[in-house]
Design a protein around this motif. Structure first.
Motif, PDB file in Angstrom:
ATOM      1  N   MET A   1       0.868  -1.167  -0.018  1.00 54.36           N
ATOM      2  CA  MET A   1      -0.040   0.100  -0.005  1.00 54.36           C
ATOM      3  C   MET A   1       1.020   1.349  -0.148  1.00 54.36           C
ATOM      4  SD  MET A   1      -2.866   1.345   2.878  1.00 54.36           S
ATOM      5  CE  MET A   1      -3.902  -0.357   2.370  1.00 54.36           C
ATOM      6  N   THR A   2       0.557   2.163  -0.882  1.00 54.96           N
ATOM      7  CA  THR A   2       1.147   3.358  -0.963  1.00 54.96           C
ATOM      8  C   THR A   2       1.227   4.490   0.163  1.00 54.96           C
ATOM      9  OG1 THR A   2       1.346   3.034  -3.474  1.00 54.96           O
ATOM     10  CG2 THR A   2       1.881   5.392  -2.273  1.00 54.96           C
ATOM     11  N   ALA A   3       2.005   5.203   1.128  1.00 56.73           N
ATOM     12  CA  ALA A   3       1.824   5.827   1.997  1.00 56.73           C
ATOM     13  C   ALA A   3       1.145   7.163   1.271  1.00 56.73           C
ATOM     14  CB  ALA A   3       2.983   6.156   2.870  1.00 56.73           C
ATOM     15  N   ALA A   4       0.242   7.687   2.381  1.00 51.62           N
ATOM     16  CA  ALA A   4      -0.221   9.095   1.713  1.00 51.62           C
ATOM     17  C   ALA A   4       0.851  10.283   1.785  1.00 51.62           C
ATOM     18  CB  ALA A   4      -1.374   9.316   2.685  1.00 51.62           C
ATOM     19  N   MET A   5       0.690  11.209   0.848  1.00 45.21           N
ATOM     20  CA  MET A   5       1.784  11.971   0.817  1.00 45.21           C
ATOM     21  C   MET A   5       1.264  12.937   2.093  1.00 45.21           C
ATOM     22  SD  MET A   5       3.441  12.031  -1.619  1.00 45.21           S
ATOM     23  CE  MET A   5       3.980  13.811  -1.951  1.00 45.21           C
ATOM     24  N   PRO A   6       2.027  13.609   2.608  1.00 42.68           N
ATOM     25  CA  PRO A   6       2.002  14.509   3.681  1.00 42.68           C
ATOM     26  C   PRO A   6       1.311  15.769   3.294  1.00 42.68           C
ATOM     27  CG  PRO A   6       4.375  14.019   3.616  1.00 42.68           C
ATOM     28  CD  PRO A   6       3.612  13.665   2.270  1.00 42.68           C
ATOM     29  N   PHE A   7       0.377  16.364   4.393  1.00 39.57           N
ATOM     30  CA  PHE A   7      -0.454  17.460   3.924  1.00 39.57           C
ATOM     31  C   PHE A   7       0.375  18.614   3.488  1.00 39.57           C
ATOM     32  CE2 PHE A   7      -2.875  21.013   4.914  1.00 39.57           C
ATOM     33  CZ  PHE A   7      -4.147  20.718   4.482  1.00 39.57           C
ATOM     34  N   ASP A   8      -0.127  19.063   2.481  1.00 37.81           N
ATOM     35  CA  ASP A   8       0.777  20.094   1.672  1.00 37.81           C
ATOM     36  C   ASP A   8       0.014  21.747   2.349  1.00 37.81           C
ATOM     37  OD1 ASP A   8       1.887  21.869   0.007  1.00 37.81           O
ATOM     38  OD2 ASP A   8       0.729  21.090  -1.903  1.00 37.81           O
ATOM     39  N   TYR A   9       0.890  22.076   3.335  1.00 41.28           N
ATOM     40  CA  TYR A   9       0.394  23.389   3.940  1.00 41.28           C
ATOM     41  C   TYR A   9       0.804  24.497   2.919  1.00 41.28           C
ATOM     42  CZ  TYR A   9      -0.481  21.097   8.284  1.00 41.28           C
ATOM     43  OH  TYR A   9      -1.118  20.079   9.396  1.00 41.28           O
ATOM     44  N   ASP A  10       1.872  24.385   2.234  1.00 41.49           N
ATOM     45  CA  ASP A  10       2.155  25.196   1.332  1.00 41.49           C
ATOM     46  C   ASP A  10       1.214  25.659   0.043  1.00 41.49           C
ATOM     47  OD1 ASP A  10       4.501  25.744   2.691  1.00 41.49           O
ATOM     48  OD2 ASP A  10       5.831  24.360   1.337  1.00 41.49           O
ATOM     49  N   GLY A  11       0.569  24.339  -0.063  1.00 43.36           N
ATOM     50  CA  GLY A  11      -0.525  24.408  -1.253  1.00 43.36           C
ATOM     51  C   GLY A  11      -1.726  25.088  -0.801  1.00 43.36           C
ATOM     52  N   GLU A  12      -2.022  24.694   0.465  1.00 45.91           N
ATOM     53  CA  GLU A  12      -3.303  25.107   1.301  1.00 45.91           C
ATOM     54  C   GLU A  12      -3.195  26.768   1.157  1.00 45.91           C
ATOM     55  OE1 GLU A  12      -5.527  24.593   5.625  1.00 45.91           O
ATOM     56  OE2 GLU A  12      -3.348  24.668   5.200  1.00 45.91           O
ATOM     57  N   LEU A  13      -1.928  27.222   1.757  1.00 48.70           N
ATOM     58  CA  LEU A  13      -1.939  28.694   2.059  1.00 48.70           C
ATOM     59  C   LEU A  13      -1.150  29.393   0.919  1.00 48.70           C
ATOM     60  CD1 LEU A  13      -0.569  28.203   5.722  1.00 48.70           C
ATOM     61  CD2 LEU A  13      -2.970  28.584   5.112  1.00 48.70           C
ATOM     62  N   VAL A  14      -1.329  28.969  -0.377  1.00 47.90           N
ATOM     63  CA  VAL A  14      -0.604  29.695  -1.510  1.00 47.90           C
ATOM     64  C   VAL A  14      -0.987  31.176  -1.361  1.00 47.90           C
ATOM     65  CG1 VAL A  14      -2.231  28.726  -3.163  1.00 47.90           C
ATOM     66  CG2 VAL A  14      -0.244  29.572  -3.806  1.00 47.90           C
ATOM     67  N   CYS A  15      -2.413  31.469  -1.265  1.00 49.41           N
ATOM     68  CA  CYS A  15      -2.970  32.774  -1.554  1.00 49.41           C
ATOM     69  C   CYS A  15      -2.223  33.655  -0.399  1.00 49.41           C
ATOM     70  CB  CYS A  15      -4.437  32.783  -1.465  1.00 49.41           C
ATOM     71  SG  CYS A  15      -5.209  32.096  -2.996  1.00 49.41           S
ATOM     72  N   TYR A  16      -2.387  33.212   0.902  1.00 49.11           N
ATOM     73  CA  TYR A  16      -1.861  33.924   2.078  1.00 49.11           C
ATOM     74  C   TYR A  16      -0.385  34.117   2.110  1.00 49.11           C
ATOM     75  CZ  TYR A  16      -6.414  33.797   4.528  1.00 49.11           C
ATOM     76  OH  TYR A  16      -7.668  33.855   4.628  1.00 49.11           O
ATOM     77  N   GLN A  17       0.407  33.027   1.328  1.00 52.96           N
ATOM     78  CA  GLN A  17       1.718  33.419   1.364  1.00 52.96           C
ATOM     79  C   GLN A  17       2.182  34.479   0.211  1.00 52.96           C
ATOM     80  OE1 GLN A  17       4.241  32.061   2.839  1.00 52.96           O
ATOM     81  NE2 GLN A  17       5.868  33.106   1.425  1.00 52.96           N
ATOM     82  N   ARG A  18       1.229  34.629  -0.770  1.00 60.42           N
ATOM     83  CA  ARG A  18       1.534  35.817  -1.439  1.00 60.42           C
ATOM     84  C   ARG A  18       1.005  37.030  -0.828  1.00 60.42           C
ATOM     85  NH1 ARG A  18      -2.045  33.271  -5.448  1.00 60.42           N
ATOM     86  NH2 ARG A  18      -1.027  31.762  -6.670  1.00 60.42           N
TER      87      ARG A  18
END
Length: 258
Positions: A1-18
């Motif tokens: 079974m393939t392990a789930a990718m870690p949660f992408d906080y950078d993707g989640e917050l892309v608008c706030y990072q800008r």
């Protein structure tokens, strides 16, 4: 079974990072402190601007810091370091940093007054401290919608509750003032957050959140199955041509060390 990718906080917050990056007044010689840096995106971006200076990212999560270091190496950012420590109590060098920032990393301090005082000691007089913190839960569709989908009643989620500890701007400003900061300004930001390219990807992401684990941990199979059905419907309703997005609001809090 393939392990789930870690949660992408950078993707989640892309608008706030800008939004954060656009207001940070970082120069090439600055020494930057990133509080609660997570996987280090904001730290790396700050380090690139502070090309003759440096950036230090601090977080309590070893797995996130491991990802931060690996990504800095991949991107070739050499003037950045990452430290596993609690910024509330870590003995930073006094009056060393010229800029401090935090992207949703300061809401989880056990004692914000002690933490902000400690961060203030590490800053030079007049140095800016720029934070993003969540507004109240009712303004966070990512929290209310997912909670409604996964909850079978008035379930408590301590981790999510902590995320809103600085939601009251007056309280936050008072704590910063007591900790020795001045020129405090609080700006309302309204941006969506991203949970995945598809509803299926977003489902994997949501189930990695501590909030989801807390809501589902003591539920039997039938209750969990119903919760998953509701979650799938919620994610499908937010699936656009450009991914799964939820509404949110944050405060941009700026202050200067007195």
């Amino acid at each position: 079974m393939t392990a789930a990718m870690p949660f992408d906080y950078d993707g989640e917050l892309v608008c706030y990072q800008r939004r954060l990056h656009s207001v940070l007044d970082i120069g090439p010689d600055d020494l930057v402190l990133d509080v609660g840096c997570g996987t280090g995106q904001a730290t790396r971006e700050a380090a690139r601007v502070a090309s003759r200076g440096s950036a230090l990212g601090v977080d309590v999560s070893a797995p996130m810091l491991e990802r931060a270091r690996r990504q800095a190496e991949i991107e070739g950012v050499g003037n950045v370091e990452f430290l596993q420590a609690d910024a509330q109590s870590h003995p930073f060098p006094a009056e060393h940093f010229t800029v401090a920032l935090s992207r949703f990393g300061t809401m989880f301090f056990a004692d914000p007054m002690v933490a902000f005082t400690n961060i203030g000691r590490a800053l030079r007089p007049g140095a800016p401290f720029v934070q993003l913190v969540w507004q109240a839960r009712e303004h966070q569709e990512w929290s209310t919608a997912i909670r409604a989908a996964l909850s079978s009643g008035d379930d408590r989620t301590p981790s999510a509750d902590a995320a809103f500890s600085l939601a009251d701007p007056k309280t936050t400003a008072d704590v910063l003032t007591s900790a020795g900061f001045t020129t405090i300004e609080v700006t309302d930001l309204h941006e969506p957050v991203h949970y995945g390219a598809t509803a299926a990807e977003a489902r994997e992401s949501v189930l990695q959140l501590l909030m989801a684990a807390e809501l589902l941990s003591d539920k039997d199979t039938a209750v969990r199955r119903s919760a998953m059905t509701r979650l799938d419907a919620t994610l499908a309703a937010h699936d656009t041509d450009n991914g799964v997005w939820f509404d949110s609001r944050a405060w941009l809090v700026t202050a200067r060390r007195g």
